[in-house]
Design a protein around this motif. Structure first.
Motif: not given
Length: 94
Positions: A24-27, A55-59, A67-71, A82-83
């Motif tokens: 399911p969507c992790w968010i 996020p890639l912009t946060k490192g 780091n991968a999630r389904s959304a 946003r983290i």
């Protein structure tokens, strides 16, 4: 000059592996419509996208499976870089 790493084989492999889990969507926690593919998936807000917990912009690492999630496409876009996850909204006003 290097191309977009999201067009490379390692990123596509990670996306396929994550999609195969049918999570399911992790968010928001709701089911993702995994039947949507190709053009329909690009248009639907409820289609699968690969999101990154860090996020890639946060490192965050683009190719790290941890780091991968389904959304949903919509949830992923709303979260931005946003983290923390956005607050879930109630389906109606009480």
């Amino acid at each position: 000059m290097a191309g977009n790493p999201r067009n490379g084989r390692p990123y596509r492999r990670l996306t396929i592996q994550q999609r195969a889990l049918h999570l399911p969507c992790w968010i928001c926690g709701h089911d993702i419509d995994y039947s949507l593919t190709s053009y329909a998936a690009q248009r639907s807000a409820w289609a699968f996208t690969l999101d990154h917990a860090q996020p890639l912009t946060k490192g965050g690492d683009l190719l790290d499976p941890t780091n991968a999630r389904s959304a949903h496409r919509r949830c992923n876009s709303a979260r931005g870089n946003r983290i923390t996850q956005p607050q879930a909204r109630a389906s109606r006003r009480w």
